[in-house]
Design an enzyme around this catalytic site. Sequence first.
Site, PDB file in Angstrom:
ATOM      1  N   TYR A  48       0.852  -1.362  -0.101  1.00 52.94           N
ATOM      2  CA  TYR A  48      -0.143   0.017  -0.017  1.00 52.94           C
ATOM      3  C   TYR A  48       0.510   1.149   0.049  1.00 52.94           C
ATOM      4  CZ  TYR A  48      -3.771  -2.977   1.870  1.00 52.94           C
ATOM      5  OH  TYR A  48      -4.802  -3.978   1.844  1.00 52.94           O
ATOM      6  N   GLN A 158      -8.334 -11.800   6.014  1.00 56.26           N
ATOM      7  CA  GLN A 158      -8.770 -10.903   5.606  1.00 56.26           C
ATOM      8  C   GLN A 158      -9.118 -10.959   3.443  1.00 56.26           C
ATOM      9  OE1 GLN A 158      -6.937  -6.329   4.207  1.00 56.26           O
ATOM     10  NE2 GLN A 158      -6.712  -7.364   6.622  1.00 56.26           N
ATOM     11  N   ILE A 235     -15.211   9.510   7.983  1.00 50.75           N
ATOM     12  CA  ILE A 235     -14.511   8.391   8.678  1.00 50.75           C
ATOM     13  C   ILE A 235     -15.392   7.935   9.768  1.00 50.75           C
ATOM     14  CG2 ILE A 235     -12.721   8.737  10.003  1.00 50.75           C
ATOM     15  CD1 ILE A 235     -10.855   9.836   7.392  1.00 50.75           C
TER      16      ILE A 235
END
Length: 271
Positions: A48, A158, A235
């Site tokens: 990432y 995940q 968020i």
Amino acid sequence: MEYITVDGIEVPALGFGTARMNGYDEQYRAVSTALEIGYRHLDTAQMYGSEEAVGSAIADTDLDREELFVTTKLAPGNRDTEAVHDSTAASLERLGMEYVDLLLIHSPNDGIDHEETIRAMNDLQEEGSVRHIGVSNFSVQQTAEAMKYSETPIVTNQVKYHPYKSQADLLAFCIDENVMLTAYSPLAVGDVSDDETLTAIGQRYNKSAAQVALRWLVQQPMVSAIPMSSSAEHIRENFDVFDFELNDEDVRAIFDLQDGLPDDLADRLDI
């Protein structure tokens, strides 16, 4: 906040993802905002490019390290023993940490025996630089194989999981085997926001479609979700999902957006 108990630890059921963000500044601002709002479960990965920003944002808070649950992942090329050790050391340096709470194999790699990778991850656990291990994007069979290879529990798999993406077989397996299913892309990259079913359900709870989707996920046993956003408003909105609970009819209606709710999974969900 709600928690999932696995391998003797409590993991926040809602975390903050850092994939697909545009550079250090955006990553740092988003993670800083998430920490300020109350997120304590952070997800990053070697590929990432967000580990440095995650570490800096944490360092600039007054939070104690033990208050946080931090996950990173081995990049596809870092799977042999030497690469696992070296790349994890580099991740820790970028994060500015002595350990990560969870290290994952990012995705299956048929060119490297998973047993070698997992054994190296177990070594890091013994050394103390990694507390728990897991996998990502593994099938049920691959997860079972990883569990067989590891001397310690596989804490999570995940995978992509949202109202349009079924993971029924994997979720049933995870519930039975006490493995956390961590849902990435839980909002289908924003596609849930305009969904008529989710919007209608949300109106009854005074919640948005996105909040309904996240509530649907974290309400399922052994499921955590790691939404990502660079918007402070989103968020905060994503974090506000613990003051309501969907009824069984709502849960089934959301499962109907994918392949429906199989009877064996309904039994495990007690619906």
